[in-house]
Design a protein around this motif. Structure first.
Motif, PDB file in Angstrom:
ATOM      1  N   ASN A   1      34.810  72.935 -89.456  1.00 27.95           N
ATOM      2  CA  ASN A   1      33.422  72.628 -89.101  1.00 27.95           C
ATOM      3  C   ASN A   1      33.060  73.021 -87.676  1.00 27.95           C
ATOM      4  N   LEU A   2      34.046  73.476 -86.885  1.00 30.76           N
ATOM      5  CA  LEU A   2      33.735  73.998 -85.552  1.00 30.76           C
ATOM      6  C   LEU A   2      33.125  75.402 -85.617  1.00 30.76           C
ATOM      7  N   THR A   3      33.186  76.032 -86.769  1.00 32.59           N
ATOM      8  CA  THR A   3      32.540  77.340 -86.936  1.00 32.59           C
ATOM      9  C   THR A   3      31.057  77.221 -86.633  1.00 32.59           C
ATOM     10  N   ASP A   4      30.556  78.151 -85.827  1.00 32.65           N
ATOM     11  CA  ASP A   4      29.133  78.187 -85.465  1.00 32.65           C
ATOM     12  C   ASP A   4      28.643  79.609 -85.650  1.00 32.65           C
ATOM     13  N   LEU A   5      28.143  79.894 -86.836  1.00 31.23           N
ATOM     14  CA  LEU A   5      27.733  81.267 -87.140  1.00 31.23           C
ATOM     15  C   LEU A   5      26.566  81.716 -86.274  1.00 31.23           C
ATOM     16  N   SER A   6      25.728  80.786 -85.834  1.00 36.87           N
ATOM     17  CA  SER A   6      24.595  81.171 -84.983  1.00 36.87           C
ATOM     18  C   SER A   6      25.075  81.705 -83.642  1.00 36.87           C
ATOM     19  N   ALA A   7      26.244  81.242 -83.183  1.00 38.49           N
ATOM     20  CA  ALA A   7      26.812  81.713 -81.922  1.00 38.49           C
ATOM     21  C   ALA A   7      27.835  82.821 -82.140  1.00 38.49           C
ATOM     22  N   GLY A   8      28.134  83.114 -83.418  1.00 40.08           N
ATOM     23  CA  GLY A   8      29.133  84.145 -83.715  1.00 40.08           C
ATOM     24  C   GLY A   8      30.557  83.660 -83.596  1.00 40.08           C
ATOM     25  N   THR A   9      30.746  82.330 -83.606  1.00 38.19           N
ATOM     26  CA  THR A   9      32.079  81.745 -83.477  1.00 38.19           C
ATOM     27  C   THR A   9      32.594  81.334 -84.851  1.00 38.19           C
ATOM     28  N   THR A  10      33.782  81.801 -85.217  1.00 40.56           N
ATOM     29  CA  THR A  10      34.383  81.433 -86.492  1.00 40.56           C
ATOM     30  C   THR A  10      35.774  80.857 -86.273  1.00 40.56           C
ATOM     31  N   MET A  11      36.130  79.887 -87.108  1.00 42.77           N
ATOM     32  CA  MET A  11      37.438  79.223 -87.049  1.00 42.77           C
ATOM     33  C   MET A  11      38.056  79.337 -88.437  1.00 42.77           C
ATOM     34  N   ASN A  12      39.058  80.180 -88.566  1.00 41.07           N
ATOM     35  CA  ASN A  12      39.691  80.413 -89.858  1.00 41.07           C
ATOM     36  C   ASN A  12      41.112  79.878 -89.859  1.00 41.07           C
TER      37      ASN A  12
ATOM     38  N   ASN B   1      36.761  72.341 -77.845  1.00 41.11           N
ATOM     39  CA  ASN B   1      36.449  71.600 -79.069  1.00 41.11           C
ATOM     40  C   ASN B   1      37.687  71.444 -79.954  1.00 41.11           C
ATOM     41  N   LEU B   2      38.499  72.500 -80.024  1.00 45.54           N
ATOM     42  CA  LEU B   2      39.717  72.421 -80.825  1.00 45.54           C
ATOM     43  C   LEU B   2      40.682  71.397 -80.235  1.00 45.54           C
TER      44      LEU B   2
END
Length: 397
Positions: free
Chosen positions: A231-242, A279-280
């Motif tokens: 849920n830390l993924t923020d597509l609006s900022a271009g940040t992805t957590m896989n 955040n992580l």
């Protein structure tokens, strides 16, 4: 340096007349083992590349990067004295182990060249060498510098390579990162950055029947964390957590004492990386099951190749060069994968990426490059070298 119009077709003709020679060098290079995950093969690869560059007329230096990784090779073309240097950058290591590379031997078939490294990115290095050769025979006097890393495919894990690239690139007029080219004939003006983090939860192992309440499940603790990390993924900022891998437990009838994941984190801005790491860390500090402990370890990092005005101006200069030379029209791309173009830009050097051979399936046994792209790209960068005064004048107005 005033380049006459007749010198441009001369450079293209030089490349056109040496297609078999170009393929022959590429074959020799591709058949040289250089997987950076197999450090025992790398000394021979370093020796081969350095000998090749010296034979090409370059003054060669190597920078040790530490951690047992292969060095950065720096090569300056001898006898070139006019103006700021143009940089060709890349890496001479490849991703696949030798046994996998053996499943895709070098061959030319239906206009495609197969083999590990034809695309990523020994093909790009060969393109750079012949572009420089062609430009020099047409009268180029501007300095040229090659920067070749030996541990890019392992993301310079723990090494000093990124800092060395920045130091050696500083002061360059511009840089062409000869990474994997795209079939669309696009050059990259942006690439995401990324980092990988290994997270390990330790619990208490116990018999799942007799001592269930005495156990502390590392897997359950990790499962709670995984949802929050995702849920830390923020597509609006271009940040992805896989969360790309997960390992845990020993047998099905025991409460697991250990669970490990690796998180692949991608960003569009370098400052977003620091925000995501904070955040992580906050997620990992939480404890859902009393008696478990969580540890974090960052494995590697590749910074963002950010779009700059100078980088866009360099792309536009190459677009004009392709048009004037009668080559395929260039496109522009923004990519999710990382590259060392980031460090050249961070050194203040206008940079474009994906300048190497065009093809598909790098990092797989299906890797191939379009044969014609070897010659097309060599012509493009030869002509760009001969027109470089135009870019320099435009950039200093």
């Amino acid at each position: 340096m005033n380049i006459q119009k007749q010198q441009l077709p001369s450079a293209s003709a030089y490349v056109e007349n040496r297609k078999e020679e170009i393929l022959s060098l590429l074959r020799e290079f591709v058949e040289l083992p250089s997987c950076s995950r197999e450090p025992e093969v790398m000394p021979a690869a370093v020796e081969w590349v350095c000998r090749l560059l010296r034979n090409e007329g370059y003054r060669v230096r190597t920078w040790e990067v530490g951690c047992g990784n292969s060095p950065v090779i720096v090569a300056d073309l001898e006898g070139q004295e006019e103006g700021r240097p143009v940089i060709f950058s890349g890496h001479y290591d490849t991703a696949l182990y030798r046994d996998l590379s053996g499943q895709n031997p070098f061959r030319v078939q239906d206009g495609m060249v197969f083999g590990t490294g034809v695309l990523d990115m020994k093909g790009g290095i060969v393109v750079a060498l012949y572009a420089v050769r062609a430009a020099v025979q047409a009268g180029l006097r501007r300095p040229v510098r090659l920067l070749l890393a030996g541990d890019e495919e392992i993301n310079h894990a723990g090494s000093r390579a990124a800092g060395i690239l920045m130091e050696e690139a500083a002061g360059g007029l511009c840089a062409f990162n000869m990474e994997t080219g795209l079939r669309s004939n696009a050059l990259a003006v942006f690439r995401k950055g990324g980092t990988r983090c290994r997270i390990t939860v330790t619990g208490v192992e116990a018999h799942a029947g007799n001592d269930f309440t005495k156990g502390r499940s590392a897997i359950v603790e990790m499962a709670r964390k995984i949802v929050e990390i995702h849920n830390l993924t923020d597509l609006s900022a271009g940040t992805t957590m896989n969360i790309g891998t997960i390992q845990g437990g020993t047998i099905f009838n025991a409460v697991p004492a250990r669970c490990e994941i690796v998180v692949d984190m991608r960003f569009e801005k370098n400052e977003e990386m620091e925000k995501a790491k904070e955040n992580l860390a906050a997620v990992c500090r939480k404890t859902y099951i009393e008696g478990t402990q969580t540890e974090m370890e960052y494995i590697d990092v590749m910074h963002v190749f950010e779009t700059t005005e100078d980088g866009l101006a360099l792309w536009d200069f190459l677009r004009e060069t392709a048009e004037e030379a009668g080559l395929q029209p260039l496109e522009q791309a923004r990519l999710g994968g990382s590259s060392d173009a980031a460090y050249l830009t961070m050194a203040g050097v206008p940079t474009v990426c994906s300048c190497g051979t065009m093809g598909e399936w790098n990092h797989t046994v299906r890797e191939y490059a379009l044969a014609d792209s070897l010659y097309e790209r060599a012509k493009l960068f030869a002509n760009a070298l001969l027109r470089m005064d135009r870019f320099e004048h435009r950039n200093t107005r």
